[in-house]
Design a protein around this motif. Sequence first.
Motif, short mmCIF file in Angstrom:
data_model
loop_
_atom_site.label_atom_id
_atom_site.label_comp_id
_atom_site.label_asym_id
_atom_site.label_seq_id
_atom_site.Cartn_x
_atom_site.Cartn_y
_atom_site.Cartn_z
N VAL A 124 -34.98 57.21 71.79
CA VAL A 124 -35.56 57.87 70.66
C VAL A 124 -35.89 59.12 71.21
N PRO A 125 -35.59 60.39 70.42
CA PRO A 125 -36.21 61.71 71.02
C PRO A 125 -37.31 62.17 70.11
N ALA A 126 -37.78 61.51 69.00
CA ALA A 126 -38.94 61.95 68.38
C ALA A 126 -38.52 63.35 68.15
N SER A 127 -39.76 64.26 68.09
CA SER A 127 -39.64 65.83 67.59
C SER A 127 -38.64 66.53 68.53
N THR A 128 -38.32 66.15 69.90
CA THR A 128 -37.31 66.94 70.43
C THR A 128 -35.87 67.04 69.59
N THR A 129 -35.87 66.50 68.51
CA THR A 129 -34.68 66.48 67.74
C THR A 129 -34.85 67.88 67.17
N LYS A 130 -35.89 68.54 66.96
CA LYS A 130 -35.93 69.98 66.35
C LYS A 130 -35.25 70.83 67.31
N LEU A 131 -35.03 70.60 68.52
CA LEU A 131 -34.43 71.48 69.42
C LEU A 131 -33.03 71.69 68.92
N LEU A 132 -32.41 70.74 68.22
CA LEU A 132 -30.89 70.79 67.94
C LEU A 132 -31.03 71.43 66.36
N THR A 133 -31.89 71.08 65.48
CA THR A 133 -31.94 71.70 64.29
C THR A 133 -32.09 72.97 64.37
N THR A 134 -33.17 73.42 64.93
CA THR A 134 -33.37 75.05 64.90
C THR A 134 -32.48 75.89 65.63
N ASP A 174 -43.67 71.42 63.15
CA ASP A 174 -43.69 71.31 61.92
C ASP A 174 -42.50 70.51 61.24
N ASN A 175 -42.70 69.56 60.59
CA ASN A 175 -41.71 68.67 60.16
C ASN A 175 -41.12 69.08 58.95
N GLY A 176 -41.88 69.71 57.90
CA GLY A 176 -41.49 70.23 56.51
C GLY A 176 -40.36 71.29 56.72
N LEU A 177 -40.86 72.24 57.75
CA LEU A 177 -40.12 73.53 57.98
C LEU A 177 -38.72 72.94 58.76
N ALA A 178 -38.83 72.21 59.40
CA ALA A 178 -37.56 71.58 60.08
C ALA A 178 -36.65 70.70 59.22
N GLU A 179 -37.06 70.01 58.14
CA GLU A 179 -36.37 69.37 57.30
C GLU A 179 -35.67 70.51 56.29
N ALA A 180 -36.35 71.55 56.03
CA ALA A 180 -35.91 72.60 55.30
C ALA A 180 -34.97 73.39 55.63
N LEU A 181 -34.87 73.38 57.20
CA LEU A 181 -33.83 74.00 57.85
C LEU A 181 -32.55 73.33 57.51
N LEU A 182 -32.68 72.12 57.70
CA LEU A 182 -31.57 71.13 57.80
C LEU A 182 -30.90 71.24 56.51
N LYS A 183 -31.61 71.30 55.53
CA LYS A 183 -31.02 71.32 53.99
C LYS A 183 -30.48 72.79 53.97
N GLY A 201 -37.17 64.75 63.38
CA GLY A 201 -37.27 63.69 64.32
C GLY A 201 -38.14 62.63 64.17
N LEU A 202 -38.82 62.50 62.93
CA LEU A 202 -39.61 61.45 62.41
C LEU A 202 -38.74 60.01 62.29
N SER A 203 -37.45 60.10 62.12
CA SER A 203 -36.74 58.75 61.84
C SER A 203 -36.63 58.15 63.27
N ARG A 204 -36.70 56.97 63.16
CA ARG A 204 -36.58 56.04 64.54
C ARG A 204 -35.13 55.87 64.96
N SER A 205 -34.18 56.09 63.86
CA SER A 205 -32.81 55.85 64.03
C SER A 205 -32.24 56.85 64.65
N ASN A 206 -32.80 58.05 65.21
CA ASN A 206 -32.28 59.01 65.80
C ASN A 206 -32.09 58.71 67.28
N ALA A 208 -41.17 73.92 76.69
CA ALA A 208 -40.42 72.61 76.23
C ALA A 208 -40.89 72.29 74.94
N LYS A 209 -40.09 71.62 74.07
CA LYS A 209 -40.48 70.86 72.83
C LYS A 209 -41.01 69.65 73.26
N THR A 210 -42.27 69.30 72.52
CA THR A 210 -42.86 67.61 72.64
C THR A 210 -42.29 66.94 71.47
#
Length: 489
Positions: A102-112, A332-341, A381-386, A436-438
């Motif tokens: 589970v990568p947690a917010s390092t998922t944002k590396l892929l999104t951004t 910032d989770n909200g910005l990351a989800e907005a980038l995804l959309k 990266g909030l989902s534990r399914s990542n 690094a991204k945490t």
Amino acid sequence: MVNFRRYISGIAVLASGFVLAQSTVSTVLYSQSYENQKSLNLPSPITSVVEKTILSAKELVDINVNTMMTDPVLKNANWGFVVYDPKTNKVISSYNENTALVPASTTKLLTTETAMNLLGENYRWMTQLEYSGSIDENGVLNGNLYIIGSGDPSLGTNKAGAWSYRDIVSDFIGGLSREGIKKVNGDIIIQTALFKGNISRLPENVVWLENNNYYLPAGTTREINPANEKLIVKKGSSLSQEKKFFYVSPYNKQMVYAEKYEGEPILTTKLPDAPAYLANSFRTTLVKSGIGVTGKVIPKMTDANPESRKLVSAYKSPTLSDIVYYTNQHSDNGLAEALLKTVGFQSLGDQTTESGRRVVTEHLKNEGFDMMGLNYMDGSGLSRSNNVTPIAQAKFLTSLMDEKYYKNYFNSLPVGGQSGTLKRMFIGTGNGQVFAKTGTLNKVKTLAGYLKTNSGKTLVFSLMVNNYAGSVDMVKKRMEKILEPALDL
């Protein structure tokens, strides 16, 4: 020369002290006083041998990894680690590097990165003010005002240099003044079709812990188990019959209330509506300024017969590069989800999480990302399914070093001991050398990015820990200790 006493205990080398120069220590025993132990006082003969022995930085990294295998905090955890050389494209040191974690917010590396690649560093969201109808000789607009949005996730937030609602409203009123409009005989219509980027809910199955606060999703808790969540109940007066249930929003760091409480275990919660807030603030300020508005604020998703309209003013968001910087620095989770959309909308015409997922995974596949072990479920990266493997993260970060946007992408990462979510890590050794991204979830701590070594090299690393024992701070100390000798590679 690196002081060997900082990395191993005396017990592990007593038996082989005089041949240590030609062997690698693979097992280190854990001392109960490990947490507070600054240095080890070895017997004089052994100390002499150790100090004269030259160990490679790689051996020291391997020794630390082996030490952590028996550490009480990590020995029952599921964790993986890799240090990768982007020049040779070879693994320097690793442990469980092919394990999906589970990568947690390092998922944002892929999104951004996907957003920067597909949208461009200078992409901006537009929020426009337009009007329909005509303006008579007295400055009366016989028509409607339109606020046309594009899903700007920073709208009114002051994030990344974004304007406040007050600044945007002031600019809009200035536009009306230039048009000679002194009264509006009509409505203020919010064209909301592209405002879907404003988050309405989190991914399913989210139980997120940061700074001892649990975050509930916007929407309903029906799909998760609120028994695992920490509800914050606002105390009402003794005369009050109603209690509002609150939670801390990870999007805007404000308390957001639950509109409906259906009893255990269902809550229905609400987030502020950015375009509606802008439109209502605009109307209120117009009236206060002496510009009357006869109509109401009306949201309209689509318009089958659109009126002919004229542009009055256009507000541009900060650049995508600025948004990515803020997103990664503050996680910032909200910005990351907005980038995804947004990438979903720009590629597929549908601003939804599902479309965003399709676009990101297809992009990663096209870029040669190691898809084995990857499960990309959300942008934040909030989902534990990542899930992702350490080696896939490391190779991905390596592949970006030749991209034209790499400099801005690299600069968006927190710096050890200096900025963002890494400001309180690597305060001593590694200060200014870890970029690094945490990532943090309940019992998940991750870190992935780049190292600037003492010899001037740039290395790539990924370190993910799932299901550890003890506190987050204890895990952070272990992570620092694992990476510390890598700075001498």
